[in-house]
Write a protein that holds these residues in place. Structure first.
Motif, PDB file in Angstrom:
ATOM      1  N   THR A   1      10.685  -2.190   8.578  1.00 36.11           N
ATOM      2  CA  THR A   1       9.546  -2.001   9.484  1.00 36.11           C
ATOM      3  C   THR A   1       8.939  -3.326   9.918  1.00 36.11           C
ATOM      4  O   THR A   1       8.316  -3.404  10.976  1.00 36.11           O
ATOM      5  CB  THR A   1       8.430  -1.146   8.846  1.00 36.11           C
ATOM      6  OG1 THR A   1       7.913  -1.827   7.714  1.00 36.11           O
ATOM      7  CG2 THR A   1       8.924   0.223   8.460  1.00 36.11           C
ATOM      8  N   SER A   2       9.143  -4.350   9.135  1.00 33.10           N
ATOM      9  CA  SER A   2       8.525  -5.627   9.487  1.00 33.10           C
ATOM     10  C   SER A   2       9.507  -6.754   9.751  1.00 33.10           C
ATOM     11  O   SER A   2       9.142  -7.746  10.373  1.00 33.10           O
ATOM     12  CB  SER A   2       7.554  -6.060   8.383  1.00 33.10           C
ATOM     13  OG  SER A   2       8.205  -6.103   7.144  1.00 33.10           O
TER      14      SER A   2
ATOM     15  N   HIS B   1      13.131  -6.363  10.776  1.00 31.43           N
ATOM     16  CA  HIS B   1      14.286  -6.178  11.662  1.00 31.43           C
ATOM     17  C   HIS B   1      13.971  -6.750  13.045  1.00 31.43           C
ATOM     18  O   HIS B   1      12.874  -6.554  13.577  1.00 31.43           O
ATOM     19  CB  HIS B   1      14.663  -4.700  11.771  1.00 31.43           C
ATOM     20  CG  HIS B   1      16.058  -4.517  12.256  1.00 31.43           C
ATOM     21  ND1 HIS B   1      16.376  -4.563  13.601  1.00 31.43           N
ATOM     22  CD2 HIS B   1      17.222  -4.325  11.592  1.00 31.43           C
ATOM     23  CE1 HIS B   1      17.678  -4.392  13.740  1.00 31.43           C
ATOM     24  NE2 HIS B   1      18.213  -4.246  12.525  1.00 31.43           N
TER      25      HIS B   1
ATOM     26  N   ASP C   1      15.042  -5.862  15.964  1.00 31.34           N
ATOM     27  CA  ASP C   1      14.984  -4.862  17.030  1.00 31.34           C
ATOM     28  C   ASP C   1      13.743  -3.978  16.848  1.00 31.34           C
ATOM     29  O   ASP C   1      13.601  -3.274  15.843  1.00 31.34           O
ATOM     30  CB  ASP C   1      16.259  -4.009  16.990  1.00 31.34           C
ATOM     31  CG  ASP C   1      16.350  -2.997  18.104  1.00 31.34           C
ATOM     32  OD1 ASP C   1      15.332  -2.754  18.797  1.00 31.34           O
ATOM     33  OD2 ASP C   1      17.443  -2.418  18.277  1.00 31.34           O
ATOM     34  N   LYS C   2      12.838  -3.996  17.817  1.00 32.49           N
ATOM     35  CA  LYS C   2      11.606  -3.218  17.727  1.00 32.49           C
ATOM     36  C   LYS C   2      11.893  -1.722  17.587  1.00 32.49           C
ATOM     37  O   LYS C   2      11.187  -1.011  16.868  1.00 32.49           O
ATOM     38  CB  LYS C   2      10.706  -3.467  18.935  1.00 32.49           C
ATOM     39  CG  LYS C   2       9.392  -2.694  18.844  1.00 32.49           C
ATOM     40  CD  LYS C   2       8.437  -3.038  19.954  1.00 32.49           C
ATOM     41  CE  LYS C   2       7.155  -2.265  19.970  1.00 32.49           C
ATOM     42  NZ  LYS C   2       6.894  -1.250  19.016  1.00 32.49           N
ATOM     43  N   ALA C   3      12.922  -1.236  18.234  1.00 38.12           N
ATOM     44  CA  ALA C   3      13.262   0.191  18.142  1.00 38.12           C
ATOM     45  C   ALA C   3      13.626   0.565  16.699  1.00 38.12           C
ATOM     46  O   ALA C   3      13.249   1.639  16.216  1.00 38.12           O
ATOM     47  CB  ALA C   3      14.406   0.529  19.091  1.00 38.12           C
TER      48      ALA C   3
ATOM     49  N   ARG D   1      12.559  -1.111  14.015  1.00 39.77           N
ATOM     50  CA  ARG D   1      11.304  -1.217  13.253  1.00 39.77           C
ATOM     51  C   ARG D   1      10.472   0.055  13.418  1.00 39.77           C
ATOM     52  O   ARG D   1       9.949   0.595  12.442  1.00 39.77           O
ATOM     53  CB  ARG D   1      10.501  -2.441  13.699  1.00 39.77           C
ATOM     54  CG  ARG D   1      11.120  -3.770  13.292  1.00 39.77           C
ATOM     55  CD  ARG D   1      10.143  -4.932  13.471  1.00 39.77           C
ATOM     56  NE  ARG D   1       9.521  -5.018  14.782  1.00 39.77           N
ATOM     57  CZ  ARG D   1       9.999  -5.694  15.822  1.00 39.77           C
ATOM     58  NH1 ARG D   1      11.137  -6.360  15.713  1.00 39.77           N
ATOM     59  NH2 ARG D   1       9.343  -5.716  16.975  1.00 39.77           N
ATOM     60  N   ASP D   2      10.362   0.534  14.650  1.00 38.28           N
ATOM     61  CA  ASP D   2       9.579   1.741  14.917  1.00 38.28           C
ATOM     62  C   ASP D   2      10.180   2.967  14.236  1.00 38.28           C
ATOM     63  O   ASP D   2       9.466   3.795  13.666  1.00 38.28           O
ATOM     64  CB  ASP D   2       9.455   1.989  16.422  1.00 38.28           C
ATOM     65  CG  ASP D   2       8.594   0.943  17.124  1.00 38.28           C
ATOM     66  OD1 ASP D   2       7.869   0.192  16.433  1.00 38.28           O
ATOM     67  OD2 ASP D   2       8.667   0.873  18.370  1.00 38.28           O
TER      68      ASP D   2
ATOM     69  N   GLU E   1       9.558   2.866  10.528  1.00 36.09           N
ATOM     70  CA  GLU E   1       8.178   3.252  10.214  1.00 36.09           C
ATOM     71  C   GLU E   1       8.023   4.771  10.229  1.00 36.09           C
ATOM     72  O   GLU E   1       7.398   5.355   9.338  1.00 36.09           O
ATOM     73  CB  GLU E   1       7.226   2.609  11.215  1.00 36.09           C
ATOM     74  CG  GLU E   1       5.771   2.799  10.848  1.00 36.09           C
ATOM     75  CD  GLU E   1       4.851   1.987  11.739  1.00 36.09           C
ATOM     76  OE1 GLU E   1       4.092   2.620  12.496  1.00 36.09           O
ATOM     77  OE2 GLU E   1       4.883   0.750  11.669  1.00 36.09           O
TER      78      GLU E   1
ATOM     79  N   ARG F   1       1.286  -3.760  10.124  1.00 36.32           N
ATOM     80  CA  ARG F   1       1.406  -4.127  11.539  1.00 36.32           C
ATOM     81  C   ARG F   1       0.386  -5.198  11.911  1.00 36.32           C
ATOM     82  O   ARG F   1       0.697  -6.144  12.635  1.00 36.32           O
ATOM     83  CB  ARG F   1       1.221  -2.903  12.439  1.00 36.32           C
ATOM     84  CG  ARG F   1       2.452  -2.054  12.602  1.00 36.32           C
ATOM     85  CD  ARG F   1       2.296  -1.041  13.733  1.00 36.32           C
ATOM     86  NE  ARG F   1       1.138  -0.181  13.588  1.00 36.32           N
ATOM     87  CZ  ARG F   1       1.114   0.958  12.896  1.00 36.32           C
ATOM     88  NH1 ARG F   1       2.201   1.370  12.285  1.00 36.32           N
ATOM     89  NH2 ARG F   1       0.016   1.683  12.826  1.00 36.32           N
TER      90      ARG F   1
ATOM     91  N   SER G   1       1.200  -8.921  13.314  1.00 32.07           N
ATOM     92  CA  SER G   1       0.781  -9.329  14.651  1.00 32.07           C
ATOM     93  C   SER G   1      -0.352 -10.350  14.628  1.00 32.07           C
ATOM     94  O   SER G   1      -0.705 -10.909  15.659  1.00 32.07           O
ATOM     95  CB  SER G   1       0.341  -8.097  15.467  1.00 32.07           C
ATOM     96  OG  SER G   1      -0.869  -7.582  14.943  1.00 32.07           O
TER      97      SER G   1
END
Length: 160
Positions: free
Chosen positions: A61-62, A64, A66-68, A70-71, A74, A152, A156
């Motif tokens: 989740t934190s 990887h 690739d955001k997809a 990670r999402d 989660e 998150r 960020s």
């Protein structure tokens, strides 16, 4: 090694959860005449299918790229937490383990696993009434969501 995609991650995690549910049913299907070793082995096998998935989702989740992924990790982390909460409040499994209490065998490791499992079930609130169990479930879900929001925000650099 092939690249990890949200779809493969979802498939792996759902397969592990399905296997854990199958192991739970196998435990419930054991005859009352089964030995303590058979009960303890069946109980322990519920944890194994998803344990790797559960521990690998957090870092994904934190970390990887690739955001997809990670999402998806989660989202799957929430599903795994739901299953863990379900299992921790599963009165049928708890009742099967309670039936073994006081009849411990000669295997110290099995006795310890049984004692710790029963302790953990009691700590989770399995012996509470339905309304309290539902409240416990909601609180555990909320804790997962709060933890994910915290993670998150840390990643960020933001504040909530």
């Amino acid at each position: 090694m092939p690249a990890l995609t949200p779809e493969t991650l979802r498939q792996q995690t759902h397969a592990a959860l399905a296997h854990a549910r199958q192991c739970r049913q196998e435990l419930l299907d054991l005859p009352e005449s089964a030995t303590q070793g058979e009960w303890v082995t069946a109980f322990d096998s519920i944890q194994h299918p998803f344990q790797h998935e559960a521990t690998s989702l957090g870092p994904l989740t934190s970390l990887h790229p690739d955001k997809a992924v990670r999402d998806e990790a989660e989202s799957l982390e929430q599903e795994v937490a739901e299953f863990q909460t379900e299992l921790s409040l599963d009165r049928d499994v708890y009742d099967r383990l309670v039936a073994l209490e006081g009849n411990e065998g000669d295997d110290a490791e099995e006795n310890r696993l049984l004692a710790h499992a029963l302790r953990d079930y009691r700590r989770s609130g399995v012996d509470k009434d339905e309304a309290q169990s539902e409240r416990i479930s909601r609180l555990k879900e909320e804790l997962v969501e709060i933890g994910q929001t915290f993670d998150r925000n840390i990643l960020s650099g933001g504040r909530s």
